[in-house]
Design a protein around this motif. Structure first.
Motif, mmCIF file in Angstrom:
data_model
loop_
_atom_site.group_PDB
_atom_site.id
_atom_site.type_symbol
_atom_site.label_atom_id
_atom_site.label_comp_id
_atom_site.label_asym_id
_atom_site.label_seq_id
_atom_site.Cartn_x
_atom_site.Cartn_y
_atom_site.Cartn_z
ATOM 1 N N GLU A 186 9.260 -8.918 -6.303
ATOM 2 C CA GLU A 186 9.680 -9.879 -7.528
ATOM 3 C C GLU A 186 8.616 -9.308 -8.627
ATOM 4 O O GLU A 186 8.982 -9.086 -9.808
ATOM 5 C CB GLU A 186 9.067 -11.237 -7.128
ATOM 6 C CG GLU A 186 9.346 -12.113 -8.280
ATOM 7 C CD GLU A 186 8.754 -13.928 -7.792
ATOM 8 O OE1 GLU A 186 8.188 -14.338 -8.534
ATOM 9 O OE2 GLU A 186 8.982 -14.115 -6.707
ATOM 10 N N ILE A 187 7.332 -9.104 -8.211
ATOM 11 C CA ILE A 187 6.619 -8.336 -9.370
ATOM 12 C C ILE A 187 7.024 -7.179 -9.790
ATOM 13 O O ILE A 187 7.372 -6.967 -11.225
ATOM 14 C CB ILE A 187 5.139 -8.156 -8.749
ATOM 15 C CG1 ILE A 187 4.418 -9.579 -8.393
ATOM 16 C CG2 ILE A 187 4.267 -7.459 -9.901
ATOM 17 C CD1 ILE A 187 3.135 -9.463 -7.376
ATOM 18 N N LEU A 188 7.581 -6.468 -8.978
ATOM 19 C CA LEU A 188 8.264 -4.966 -9.358
ATOM 20 C C LEU A 188 9.413 -5.164 -10.218
ATOM 21 O O LEU A 188 9.597 -4.304 -11.250
ATOM 22 C CB LEU A 188 8.781 -3.995 -8.170
ATOM 23 C CG LEU A 188 9.346 -2.607 -8.705
ATOM 24 C CD1 LEU A 188 8.334 -2.033 -9.450
ATOM 25 C CD2 LEU A 188 9.760 -1.845 -7.162
ATOM 26 N N ALA A 223 0.910 -1.297 -0.038
ATOM 27 C CA ALA A 223 0.064 -0.003 -0.073
ATOM 28 C C ALA A 223 0.856 1.153 -0.124
ATOM 29 O O ALA A 223 0.617 2.217 -0.855
ATOM 30 C CB ALA A 223 -0.932 -0.057 0.996
ATOM 31 N N ALA A 224 1.891 1.153 0.897
ATOM 32 C CA ALA A 224 2.871 2.493 0.827
ATOM 33 C C ALA A 224 3.495 2.668 -0.272
ATOM 34 O O ALA A 224 3.783 3.946 -0.979
ATOM 35 C CB ALA A 224 3.905 2.324 1.875
ATOM 36 N N ILE A 225 3.958 1.552 -1.102
ATOM 37 C CA ILE A 225 4.853 1.977 -2.425
ATOM 38 C C ILE A 225 3.834 2.336 -3.431
ATOM 39 O O ILE A 225 4.154 3.315 -4.186
ATOM 40 C CB ILE A 225 5.604 0.869 -2.745
ATOM 41 C CG1 ILE A 225 6.611 1.202 -3.872
ATOM 42 C CG2 ILE A 225 4.780 -0.467 -3.313
ATOM 43 C CD1 ILE A 225 7.727 0.125 -4.068
ATOM 44 N N HIS A 226 2.672 1.931 -3.285
ATOM 45 C CA HIS A 226 1.556 2.072 -4.587
ATOM 46 C C HIS A 226 1.083 3.602 -4.293
ATOM 47 O O HIS A 226 0.874 4.568 -5.126
ATOM 48 C CB HIS A 226 0.384 1.430 -4.587
ATOM 49 C CG HIS A 226 0.817 0.223 -5.283
ATOM 50 N ND1 HIS A 226 0.982 0.188 -6.829
ATOM 51 C CD2 HIS A 226 0.992 -1.125 -4.882
ATOM 52 C CE1 HIS A 226 1.084 -1.096 -7.046
ATOM 53 N NE2 HIS A 226 1.293 -1.962 -6.152
ATOM 54 N N PHE A 254 -0.750 0.036 -11.762
ATOM 55 C CA PHE A 254 0.463 0.563 -11.932
ATOM 56 C C PHE A 254 1.240 0.389 -13.429
ATOM 57 O O PHE A 254 1.364 1.513 -14.012
ATOM 58 C CB PHE A 254 1.585 -0.030 -10.823
ATOM 59 C CG PHE A 254 3.089 0.513 -10.872
ATOM 60 C CD1 PHE A 254 3.371 1.405 -10.696
ATOM 61 C CD2 PHE A 254 4.029 -0.266 -11.550
ATOM 62 C CE1 PHE A 254 4.524 2.405 -10.703
ATOM 63 C CE2 PHE A 254 5.141 0.313 -11.772
ATOM 64 C CZ PHE A 254 5.587 1.610 -11.248
ATOM 65 N N TRP A 255 1.163 -0.700 -13.967
ATOM 66 C CA TRP A 255 1.361 -0.907 -15.427
ATOM 67 C C TRP A 255 0.705 -0.084 -16.200
ATOM 68 O O TRP A 255 1.151 0.657 -16.970
ATOM 69 C CB TRP A 255 1.167 -2.656 -15.679
ATOM 70 C CG TRP A 255 1.645 -2.684 -17.071
ATOM 71 C CD1 TRP A 255 0.874 -2.901 -18.226
ATOM 72 C CD2 TRP A 255 3.159 -2.796 -17.677
ATOM 73 N NE1 TRP A 255 1.358 -2.950 -19.287
ATOM 74 C CE2 TRP A 255 2.840 -2.790 -19.069
ATOM 75 C CE3 TRP A 255 4.329 -2.748 -17.090
ATOM 76 C CZ2 TRP A 255 4.060 -2.844 -19.979
ATOM 77 C CZ3 TRP A 255 5.261 -2.794 -17.914
ATOM 78 C CH2 TRP A 255 5.359 -2.854 -19.376
ATOM 79 N N ASP A 256 -0.671 -0.183 -16.153
ATOM 80 C CA ASP A 256 -1.643 0.853 -17.019
ATOM 81 C C ASP A 256 -1.243 2.356 -16.620
ATOM 82 O O ASP A 256 -0.953 2.943 -17.863
ATOM 83 C CB ASP A 256 -3.023 0.451 -16.537
ATOM 84 C CG ASP A 256 -3.617 -0.761 -17.016
ATOM 85 O OD1 ASP A 256 -3.027 -1.475 -17.684
ATOM 86 O OD2 ASP A 256 -4.505 -1.215 -16.494
ATOM 87 N N SER A 257 -0.807 2.709 -15.604
ATOM 88 C CA SER A 257 -0.486 4.053 -15.537
ATOM 89 C C SER A 257 0.672 4.212 -16.127
ATOM 90 O O SER A 257 0.793 5.442 -16.772
ATOM 91 C CB SER A 257 -0.531 4.385 -13.915
ATOM 92 O OG SER A 257 -1.876 4.341 -13.572
ATOM 93 N N TRP A 288 -0.671 -3.758 -9.000
ATOM 94 C CA TRP A 288 0.436 -3.875 -10.075
ATOM 95 C C TRP A 288 -0.061 -3.775 -11.326
ATOM 96 O O TRP A 288 0.479 -2.961 -12.245
ATOM 97 C CB TRP A 288 1.300 -5.037 -10.005
ATOM 98 C CG TRP A 288 2.288 -5.105 -8.642
ATOM 99 C CD1 TRP A 288 1.998 -5.710 -7.600
ATOM 100 C CD2 TRP A 288 3.033 -4.027 -8.372
ATOM 101 N NE1 TRP A 288 3.021 -5.504 -6.457
ATOM 102 C CE2 TRP A 288 3.291 -4.401 -7.015
ATOM 103 C CE3 TRP A 288 3.846 -2.944 -8.847
ATOM 104 C CZ2 TRP A 288 4.397 -3.870 -6.260
ATOM 105 C CZ3 TRP A 288 4.959 -2.318 -8.345
ATOM 106 C CH2 TRP A 288 4.836 -2.499 -7.066
ATOM 107 N N ASP A 289 -1.357 -4.077 -11.698
ATOM 108 C CA ASP A 289 -2.084 -3.854 -12.929
ATOM 109 C C ASP A 289 -2.252 -2.472 -13.358
ATOM 110 O O ASP A 289 -1.886 -2.082 -14.422
ATOM 111 C CB ASP A 289 -3.255 -4.820 -13.141
ATOM 112 C CG ASP A 289 -2.962 -6.339 -13.219
ATOM 113 O OD1 ASP A 289 -1.759 -6.660 -13.675
ATOM 114 O OD2 ASP A 289 -3.777 -7.290 -12.972
#
Length: 87
Positions: free
Chosen positions: A66-68, A12-15, A35-38, A32-33
């Motif tokens: 890992e996702i990042l 939550a904090a990183i987002h 984030f990618w779209d943005s 993360w989806d």
């Protein structure tokens, strides 16, 4: 542009940091989806986004790190010459 991740130890904090510093839309939520779209279609990203002091986040949220890392790799392919760097 450089983002300092000191003190960021949750998904939550990183987002929230990304939303505030990169100018994401109000509807942006901690996924993360989204984030990618943005970063590929909604906001104008800098030529290079450098993330510093990310180690505590990686320790506390290994799956999200890992996702990042995968997002960073995919972004380098999709958006070259723009890139995201862990420093």
């Amino acid at each position: 542009m450089t983002l300092d991740l000191t003190g960021i130890t949750s998904k939550a904090a990183i987002h929230q940091l990304f939303k505030e510093k990169l100018g994401f839309e109000d509807w942006y939520g901690p996924s993360w989806d989204a984030f990618w779209d943005s970063i590929v279609a909604i906001v104008e990203m800098p030529e290079q986004l450098t993330l510093t002091n990310w180690q505590a986040f990686a320790e506390q949220c290994p799956r999200d790190m890992e996702i990042l890392r995968q997002v960073i790799q995919d972004y380098a392919v999709e958006m070259a010459p723009k890139r995201i760097v862990l420093a």
